[in-house]
Design a protein around this motif. Structure first.
Motif, PDB file in Angstrom:
ATOM      1  N   ASP A 122       0.812  -1.230   0.000  1.00 24.17           N
ATOM      2  CA  ASP A 122       0.000   0.000   0.000  1.00 24.17           C
ATOM      3  C   ASP A 122       0.840   1.273   0.000  1.00 24.17           C
ATOM      4  O   ASP A 122       0.492   2.279   0.634  1.00 24.17           O
ATOM      5  N   ASP A 125       1.230   5.837  -4.875  1.00 23.39           N
ATOM      6  CA  ASP A 125       1.495   5.589  -6.294  1.00 23.39           C
ATOM      7  C   ASP A 125       2.738   6.294  -6.810  1.00 23.39           C
ATOM      8  O   ASP A 125       3.365   5.839  -7.762  1.00 23.39           O
ATOM      9  N   HIS A 126       3.100   7.436  -6.204  1.00 26.95           N
ATOM     10  CA  HIS A 126       4.237   8.188  -6.727  1.00 26.95           C
ATOM     11  C   HIS A 126       5.579   7.620  -6.317  1.00 26.95           C
ATOM     12  O   HIS A 126       6.609   8.033  -6.847  1.00 26.95           O
ATOM     13  N   PRO A 130       5.733   1.323  -6.862  1.00 31.77           N
ATOM     14  CA  PRO A 130       4.432   1.423  -7.530  1.00 31.77           C
ATOM     15  C   PRO A 130       4.531   2.097  -8.892  1.00 31.77           C
ATOM     16  O   PRO A 130       3.829   1.708  -9.844  1.00 31.77           O
ATOM     17  N   SER A 131       5.406   3.111  -8.994  1.00 35.42           N
ATOM     18  CA  SER A 131       5.578   3.794 -10.278  1.00 35.42           C
ATOM     19  C   SER A 131       6.145   2.852 -11.330  1.00 35.42           C
ATOM     20  O   SER A 131       5.680   2.821 -12.476  1.00 35.42           O
ATOM     21  N   ARG A 134       3.491   0.314 -12.392  1.00 37.73           N
ATOM     22  CA  ARG A 134       2.505   0.963 -13.267  1.00 37.73           C
ATOM     23  C   ARG A 134       3.059   1.142 -14.680  1.00 37.73           C
ATOM     24  O   ARG A 134       2.361   0.894 -15.670  1.00 37.73           O
TER      25      ARG A 134
END
Length: 247
Positions: A122, A125-126, A130-131, A134
């Protein structure tokens, strides 16, 4: 411990909320090394001033989270050490160093931790992983040529924080990282293999590579010797991360 903030690090600190009653953990503010603004920096400086004044008035210790990332140590000769002169190489690094100096000048009891790249479920996103995931899912990954990052499991970070706070350290600065700089290309390789994803790689000439010294951390917290830090450590934490990402 009183925890200021409700983001990724603050949530992971919650198991320590009933421990270290004389400490305030400032787990709020700027956590994005790029894309920040002067207004964001000013808000964090004001938040730190308020927290330091409160700790000074009540005799509590302020736990402040700085950075050991490229922005702080990218120009260091050899491993980045807490006791060496620093010339930050990004606005974010300069901002965090200025906040450290602000806290030291405040007169409040404090402990400053310079963190590597935290990894865990968790994440915002930045942040790095996670980046990258993505981008892999989108079919193209941007890589700064030659870049490397020190990854550390947030669970190990919380264990280290608990041990450091129990030592009742005051006016100290400690790097909290694995001590291994992992090439970003290797991170992308591992993520792609674990998730079954392939993507085009777009290289940019803006990479930064450095190693973070954890000599002081090892001396203060001998338990880090059992955390598996070393060249293969990142693979385990990436496997944990991708396992959660597949859910």
């Amino acid at each position: 411990m009183d925890i200021v903030g409700n983001g990724f690090l603050a949530r992971n600190l919650r198991p320590l909320a009933d421990r270290h009653p004389g400490t305030v953990a400032l787990a709020a503010g700027v956590s994005w090394a790029s894309g920040t603004s002067d207004a964001d920096f000013a808000r964090e400086a004001a938040l730190l001033k308020e927290a330091a004044e409160g700790c000074l008035a009540t005799g509590r210790r302020l736990l402040f989270f700085s950075t050991a990332a490229t922005g702080m140590y990218g120009r260091a000769v050899g491993p980045g050490r807490e006791d060496a002169p620093i010339t930050p190489c990004t606005p974010y690094g300069a901002h965090k160093l200025a906040l450290e100096e602000q806290l030291r000048a405040s007169g409040a009891d404090h402990l400053i931790l310079r963190l590597g790249h935290l990894v865990g479920p968790d994440q915002p996103d930045h942040q790095l992983l996670p980046s990258l995931v993505r981008q892999l899912r989108g079919g193209a990954v941007r890589i700064h040529r030659g870049a490397a990052r020190d990854l550390i499991d947030v669970r190990d970070v919380i264990t280290v924080i608990d041990r450091l706070l129990a030592l009742d350290l005051r006016a100290e600065t400690v790097n909290v990282a694995s001590g291994v700089a992992v090439p970003v290309e290797d991170i992308v390789d591992h993520l792609g293999q674990a998730l079954g994803l392939t993507a085009r790689r777009e290289y940019q000439e803006a990479g930064g590579q450095h190693t973070i010294s954890i000599d002081k951390l090892r001396a203060l917290v001998p338990e880090v010797g059992g955390m598996g830090f070393g060249p293969g450590y990142y693979r385990r934490i990436l496997d944990d991360f991708t396992g959660a990402a597949r859910v």
